[in-house]
Scaffold this active site. Sequence first.
Site, PDB file in Angstrom:
ATOM      1  N   LYS A   1      67.234 114.665  26.204  1.00  0.00           N
ATOM      2  CA  LYS A   1      67.446 113.287  27.112  1.00  0.00           C
ATOM      3  C   LYS A   1      66.474 113.228  28.014  1.00  0.00           C
ATOM      4  CE  LYS A   1      71.207 114.902  29.368  1.00  0.00           C
ATOM      5  NZ  LYS A   1      71.190 116.102  28.741  1.00  0.00           N
TER       6      LYS A   1
ATOM      7  N   ARG B   1      77.900 112.881  35.554  1.00  0.00           N
ATOM      8  CA  ARG B   1      78.810 114.118  34.665  1.00  0.00           C
ATOM      9  C   ARG B   1      80.323 113.863  34.394  1.00  0.00           C
ATOM     10  NH1 ARG B   1      73.468 116.986  33.955  1.00  0.00           N
ATOM     11  NH2 ARG B   1      73.896 119.138  32.949  1.00  0.00           N
TER      12      ARG B   1
ATOM     13  N   ARG C   1      63.972 127.881  24.358  1.00  0.00           N
ATOM     14  CA  ARG C   1      63.407 127.278  25.481  1.00  0.00           C
ATOM     15  C   ARG C   1      62.800 128.365  26.662  1.00  0.00           C
ATOM     16  NH1 ARG C   1      65.821 122.079  28.539  1.00  0.00           N
ATOM     17  NH2 ARG C   1      67.381 123.543  29.465  1.00  0.00           N
TER      18      ARG C   1
ATOM     19  N   ARG D   1      64.173 129.425  33.103  1.00  0.00           N
ATOM     20  CA  ARG D   1      65.156 128.519  34.130  1.00  0.00           C
ATOM     21  C   ARG D   1      65.961 129.520  34.337  1.00  0.00           C
ATOM     22  NH1 ARG D   1      66.667 122.439  32.112  1.00  0.00           N
ATOM     23  NH2 ARG D   1      68.743 123.249  32.804  1.00  0.00           N
TER      24      ARG D   1
ATOM     25  N   ARG E   1      77.522 126.029  29.741  1.00  0.00           N
ATOM     26  CA  ARG E   1      77.037 124.724  30.070  1.00  0.00           C
ATOM     27  C   ARG E   1      77.352 123.953  28.991  1.00  0.00           C
ATOM     28  NH1 ARG E   1      71.178 125.865  30.392  1.00  0.00           N
ATOM     29  NH2 ARG E   1      70.715 123.399  30.641  1.00  0.00           N
TER      30      ARG E   1
HETATM   31  P1  AMP Z   1      70.609 119.796  33.730  1.00  0.00           P
HETATM   32  O1  AMP Z   1      69.048 120.280  33.778  1.00  0.00           O
HETATM   33  O2  AMP Z   1      70.706 118.438  33.463  1.00  0.00           O
HETATM   34  O3  AMP Z   1      71.243 120.765  32.247  1.00  0.00           O
HETATM   35  O4  AMP Z   1      71.182 120.490  34.785  1.00  0.00           O
HETATM   36  C1  AMP Z   1      71.065 121.768  35.348  1.00  0.00           C
HETATM   37  C2  AMP Z   1      72.246 122.094  36.201  1.00  0.00           C
HETATM   38  O5  AMP Z   1      72.402 121.370  37.268  1.00  0.00           O
HETATM   39  C3  AMP Z   1      73.725 122.104  35.809  1.00  0.00           C
HETATM   40  O6  AMP Z   1      74.124 122.957  34.619  1.00  0.00           O
HETATM   41  C4  AMP Z   1      74.476 121.832  36.817  1.00  0.00           C
HETATM   42  O7  AMP Z   1      74.649 123.110  37.653  1.00  0.00           O
HETATM   43  C5  AMP Z   1      73.639 121.117  37.766  1.00  0.00           C
HETATM   44  N1  AMP Z   1      73.799 119.439  37.554  1.00  0.00           N
HETATM   45  C6  AMP Z   1      72.777 118.782  37.361  1.00  0.00           C
HETATM   46  N2  AMP Z   1      73.375 117.486  37.268  1.00  0.00           N
HETATM   47  C7  AMP Z   1      74.456 117.686  37.765  1.00  0.00           C
HETATM   48  C8  AMP Z   1      75.626 116.533  37.753  1.00  0.00           C
HETATM   49  N3  AMP Z   1      75.289 115.278  37.461  1.00  0.00           N
HETATM   50  N4  AMP Z   1      76.711 117.000  38.444  1.00  0.00           N
HETATM   51  C9  AMP Z   1      76.976 118.377  38.631  1.00  0.00           C
HETATM   52  N5  AMP Z   1      76.131 119.252  38.589  1.00  0.00           N
HETATM   53  C10 AMP Z   1      75.022 118.932  37.818  1.00  0.00           C
END
Ligand code: AMP
Length: 187
Positions: A13, A88, A127, A133, A144
């Site tokens: 994405k 989400r 990655r 990260r 996740r």
């Molecule tokens: P991502 O990079 O989008 O995979 O996000 C990494 C982490 O950030 C996720 O595993 C959540 O802990 C937090 N996070 C990101 N976006 C959201 C969201 N919309 N709602 C809740 N937690 C989020």
Amino acid sequence: MRLVFIGPPGSGKGTQAKLLQERLGVQPIGTGDILRAALKDGTPTGKIAEPYMKRGELVPDTVINDVVAEYFHGPNPPQKFAMDGYPRTLAQAEAFAASLRQCRLDLTRVLVFNVPDDEVVHRLSGRKSAETRLDDDIETIRNRLKVYNQTAQPLIDYYRRAGLLREIIATGDVEEIYGRVLDQVGP
Ligand code: AMP
């Protein structure tokens, strides 16, 4: 072009949002990126988010809704955007709809990036060495993915009912996927 991208972690994405930014001036709003920056800067939001991110869990809706609302409640809300990783949950989708109504914007499309689970795990474990990260260790990756599989369906149903949903096969070459995205983003 006002888009929401839904998809498991590692479904590309963010990569596609970046391409839309470079080529079409669409603003990517990646909540994971925003939270990682907050964490790095040691802001109050970053401190609240850190333990959730470390475990691969969602940060509370109220926290993330406030983060996103800041983008849309200012004097110049983005007119062309791709939400990467938000909403989400249904509660987030409803808060986001209220934010958009307030600035008289509506969504044009919601794209679901479909990638098989084992491909996601494979991509994300690769990655880890490329860009470190805190949530790319194997246990957190699996969590996740589990969280995504538990929470995405109601969100997908919500946007399907609104007539906004389009699905994309998100495997293959980045440019090939970009072509599929362009086919689905609408006007
Ligand atoms: P991502 O990079 O989008 O995979 O996000 C990494 C982490 O950030 C996720 O595993 C959540 O802990 C937090 N996070 C990101 N976006 C959201 C969201 N919309 N709602 C809740 N937690 C989020």
